[in-house]
Design an enzyme around this catalytic site. Structure first.
Site, PDB file in Angstrom:
ATOM      1  N   ASP A   1       0.855  -1.188   0.000  1.00 36.88           N
ATOM      2  CA  ASP A   1       0.000   0.000   0.000  1.00 36.88           C
ATOM      3  C   ASP A   1       0.892   1.240   0.000  1.00 36.88           C
ATOM      4  OD1 ASP A   1      -1.985   1.907   0.380  1.00 36.88           O
ATOM      5  OD2 ASP A   1      -2.845   0.984   2.155  1.00 36.88           O
TER       6      ASP A   1
ATOM      7  N   PHE B   1     -10.412   0.345   0.743  1.00 39.06           N
ATOM      8  CA  PHE B   1     -10.075  -0.509   1.883  1.00 39.06           C
ATOM      9  C   PHE B   1     -10.649  -1.904   1.630  1.00 39.06           C
ATOM     10  CE2 PHE B   1     -10.296  -2.296   6.141  1.00 39.06           C
ATOM     11  CZ  PHE B   1      -8.985  -2.081   6.529  1.00 39.06           C
TER      12      PHE B   1
ATOM     13  N   ARG C   1     -10.601 -11.903   7.783  1.00 41.06           N
ATOM     14  CA  ARG C   1      -9.481 -12.635   7.182  1.00 41.06           C
ATOM     15  C   ARG C   1      -9.938 -13.937   6.528  1.00 41.06           C
ATOM     16  NH1 ARG C   1      -4.637 -10.343   8.819  1.00 41.06           N
ATOM     17  NH2 ARG C   1      -4.619  -9.413  10.880  1.00 41.06           N
TER      18      ARG C   1
END
Length: 178
Positions: free
Chosen positions: A102, A151, A164
């Site tokens: 990122d 995001f 996750r």
């Protein structure tokens, strides 16, 4: 969890195809070598498992844990080494496996750390590359997918420790984290 996702970006089949593609390329590029594969926890654990199964070489596998998000949705700009690699990297060809590049700050931290410790070479295989989030110039050597500056969660990536376990990557609805 699925109701918290605004849009699915990459599904299980696409992820598998990316792992096969990169695994074949890494196998060719590292032919005759035994790389130290360094998985960055926690986010890269699923990508690491899928990718290393597609690499047809002897590899050593290690884990390292760093933190920069500290539970938020943007980097804190402070990189902390939480769990260090156990192997001596001096003279080794190291392949870092990342979940997402990122800002580039975490990757720069890791590459500098490994080079300072005498690694012969340091390359990066990232699952996602978010070039729109870069704060410093740095590139991954192997990229599963380019991703827009949103995001994202799933397939190892989290928000506050959650999501996750989603089998895909999706954009998290803003009302979940704002």
């Amino acid at each position: 969890m699925n109701n918290d996702i605004e849009e699915v970006l990459f599904d299980q089949e696409q992820i598998h195809e990316a792992a096969v593609r990169l695994g074949q390329t890494i196998t060719k590029d590292y032919a005759g070598r035994k790389p130290l594969v360094l998985s960055v926890l926690k986010g890269a654990y699923l990508w690491t498992a899928d990718l290393v199964r597609e690499i047809d070489l002897y590899v050593d596998l290690e884990f390292i844990k760093i933190s920069s998000y500290h539970g938020g949705v943007t980097s804190s700009n402070e990189i902390q080494l939480v769990t260090d690699v156990q192997s001596d990297v001096a003279g080794r060809d190291v392949l870092i496996i990342e979940d997402i590049v990122d800002t580039g700050q975490s990757l720069r931290f890791l590459k500098d750390l490994l080079k300072d410790r005498g690694a012969n070479s340091v390359q990066v295989a990232t699952f996602l590359d978010k070039k729109g989030g870069r704060k410093i110039e740095i590139d991954a050597d192997y990229v599963g997918f380019d991703v827009r500056n949103e995001f994202v969660v799933g397939y190892g990536l989290d928000y506050a420790g959650l999501y996750r376990n989603l089998p895909y990557v999706g954009i998290l609805k803003k009302d979940i984290y704002s």
